[in-house]
Design an enzyme around this catalytic site. Structure first.
Site, mmCIF file in Angstrom:
data_model
loop_
_atom_site.group_PDB
_atom_site.id
_atom_site.type_symbol
_atom_site.label_atom_id
_atom_site.label_comp_id
_atom_site.label_asym_id
_atom_site.label_seq_id
_atom_site.Cartn_x
_atom_site.Cartn_y
_atom_site.Cartn_z
ATOM 1 N N SER A 204 -43.022 17.055 116.178
ATOM 2 C CA SER A 204 -43.142 17.837 114.951
ATOM 3 C C SER A 204 -44.444 17.479 114.232
ATOM 4 O O SER A 204 -45.520 17.627 114.812
ATOM 5 C CB SER A 204 -41.913 17.605 114.063
ATOM 6 O OG SER A 204 -41.881 18.489 112.973
ATOM 7 N N ASP A 354 -36.488 27.100 117.839
ATOM 8 C CA ASP A 354 -37.016 26.208 116.806
ATOM 9 C C ASP A 354 -37.194 27.004 115.513
ATOM 10 O O ASP A 354 -37.957 27.975 115.470
ATOM 11 C CB ASP A 354 -38.362 25.630 117.261
ATOM 12 C CG ASP A 354 -38.837 24.478 116.391
ATOM 13 O OD1 ASP A 354 -38.770 24.601 115.162
ATOM 14 O OD2 ASP A 354 -39.300 23.469 116.946
ATOM 15 N N HIS A 386 -34.838 22.552 115.976
ATOM 16 C CA HIS A 386 -35.981 21.648 115.864
ATOM 17 C C HIS A 386 -35.553 20.182 115.843
ATOM 18 O O HIS A 386 -36.045 19.376 116.629
ATOM 19 C CB HIS A 386 -36.769 21.988 114.596
ATOM 20 C CG HIS A 386 -38.037 21.214 114.452
ATOM 21 N ND1 HIS A 386 -39.174 21.518 115.174
ATOM 22 C CD2 HIS A 386 -38.361 20.147 113.679
ATOM 23 C CE1 HIS A 386 -40.141 20.670 114.846
ATOM 24 N NE2 HIS A 386 -39.669 19.834 113.947
#
Length: 469
Positions: A204, A354, A386
């Site tokens: 991320s 996601d 995610h």
């Protein structure tokens, strides 16, 4: 709103069971980076080469701010580089297990996702610190996985001294210079040479740093003995990410991104004049809030708001059409320049669904890198969202890290699809089962395809017992 106390109680119980309690550590009390003199570089540091160690110290490492971690932990202040090429300084934290491998280390890039220096990993990792950065707190469990496998781990404040969140180039150089600093510190760490093997990994927000370090490795720090990169949920195109985040449960990531890009070490010279012309009072308050709070508070404060409305700035949705903004955002797209292509193997992974980072942008990055000759293994996770994908993919990431160190990663590009969202607690081996169980307990918080997170992100701040411990 739903309770998470039993989950986190279980996690803490696991940690207390698997970690020894006898240890000795320095007694210095942790101090916020905004006031701690350690973070201030000495006079004349600008003349030093990138990666030069400017200060060093031993610290008390911890889990969640109050469970001591019985490993040796050191912090280095090192010289790195701003977007405009000027000299800046930032820190990295090094965790050394009791019986470490002496020819390698892992560079772990945690997703602290904040434009406030208070959220820097080097501060949040220390004993006695209020855990305002939940993501970094949970990712400490992942760092522990690598420590249990015998790797020395370095985790840098790659956003730099003023927390330039989302500015990929400064983050990439911050990572590469942290690798240089750790290599320069090899004797005190017991590493066998000043050119140890390195694998970098991040998810991320941490994948921004990882992806840009991979892209800039050959041109900025070619002497580093990097063996591979692993990055997941990569925000490879900030424009696409901002559009997906706006007016969503995760819109709280936008103010720190705008504030981060506006920092002096990033694009402040270009962006600040524009912001001063178009910002409203509510917009100014939003940036001030972001500059003094971590991701958890940002998510709660800006839950499901549209930051592209005229309530925040007078251009409204046309903000992204402004030439200055377009120039900055285009400068932060991974894969657009052939001379910014990874030269060692990369493992990229991303969830199709996601809800924070667009899958298609990551796919385009991989296609571009492969077209320019990179070796990329791209895995698509069809189940989960995610947050869940970071945990589900962990065994595959660890496997890639070990293969990269061993030089057994196949060259060329490949694609793979994972359909199963179940994770075997023994996937990392019997010795690491307790840590994986703890991560799975944390994963329960997110729910199927992160549905719980989407339903009430604001609950993170009020129900997780990590604030003010």
């Amino acid at each position: 709103m739903y309770s998470r106390l039993p989950v986190w109680t279980a996690i803490l119980a696991v940690l207390l069971a698997v970690l020894p309690t006898a240890f000795s550590r320095p007694t210095r009390r942790a101090e916020d980076p905004t006031t701690d003199p350690f973070y201030q570089p000495p006079a004349g540091f600008e003349s030093q080469s990138p990666g030069t160690i400017l200060r060093e110290r031993q610290v008390n490492a911890s889990f969640f701010g109050f469970i001591p971690d019985p490993v040796d932990a050191y912090q280095l202040l090192y010289r790195t580089t701003a977007v405009n090429g000027s000299a800046i300084a930032t820190a990295t934290t090094i965790f050394k297990p009791k019986s470490p491998k002496t020819d390698r280390f892992v560079s772990f890039h945690t997703a602290y996702d904040s434009s406030s220096p208070t959220c820097n990993p080097s501060y949040q990792y220390q004993l006695g610190v209020e855990q305002t950065g939940l993501i970094s707190s949970v990712e400490r469990l992942i760092i522990q996985v690598y420590l249990e496998k015998g790797y020395i781990v370095s985790s840098s404040d790659y956003e730099g001294p003023d927390a330039a969140f989302a500015a990929g180039r400064i983050e990439g150089m911050g990572v590469l210079d942290s690798m240089r600093a750790v290599s320069n510190y090899h004797e005190k760490l017991g590493l066998s040479s000043d050119s140890p093997a390195i694998v970098g990994t991040g998810y991320s927000g941490g994948a921004i740093a990882t992806g840009w370090a991979a892209a800039l490795h050959a041109s900025y720090a070619p002497e580093l003995n990097v063996k591979g990169w692993a990055q997941g949920g990569t925000p490879s195109n900030l424009t696409g990410t901002l559009l997906l985040l706006d007016d969503s449960p995760f819109s709280g990531f936008i103010p720190p991104a705008i504030d981060g890009l506006s920092k002096p070490s990033a694009y402040g010279a270009e962006v600040t004049p524009l912001i001063e012309r178009i910002i409203t009072e509510k917009g100014r308050e939003a940036l001030e809030f972001a500059s003094t709070h971590c991701a958890v508070a940002d998510l709660g404060n800006f839950f499901s708001q549209s930051l592209f409305s005229t309530e925040f700035q007078t251009l409204g949705p046309a903000l992204l059409d402004d030439p200055t903004i377009q120039s900055v955002l285009n400068d932060n797209i991974l894969g657009t320049k052939s001379d910014e292509t990874p030269t060692v193997p990369v493992f990229v992974y991303h969830a199709t669904y996601d809800e924070i980072i667009p899958y298609d942008d990551a796919d385009r990055m991989v296609t571009s890198w492969c077209g320019n000759g990179a070796s990329v293994a791209f895995t698509t996770y069809k189940s989960g969202g995610h947050a869940t994908t970071e945990v589900i993919a962990l065994p595959a990431v660890v496997e890639f890290v070990e293969a990269a160190f061993n030089g057994t990663v196949e060259e060329g590009c490949s694609e793979d699809t994972e359909l199963d969202s179940l994770l075997d607690p023994l996937a990392l081996g019997v010795s690491l089962e307790p840590l994986l169980v703890a991560l799975l307990d944390a994963l329960d918080v997110a729910g199927e395809k992160d549905a719980n997170v989407q339903r009430d992100v604001r609950a993170w701040e009020t129900t997780v017992p990590l604030q003010g411990v």
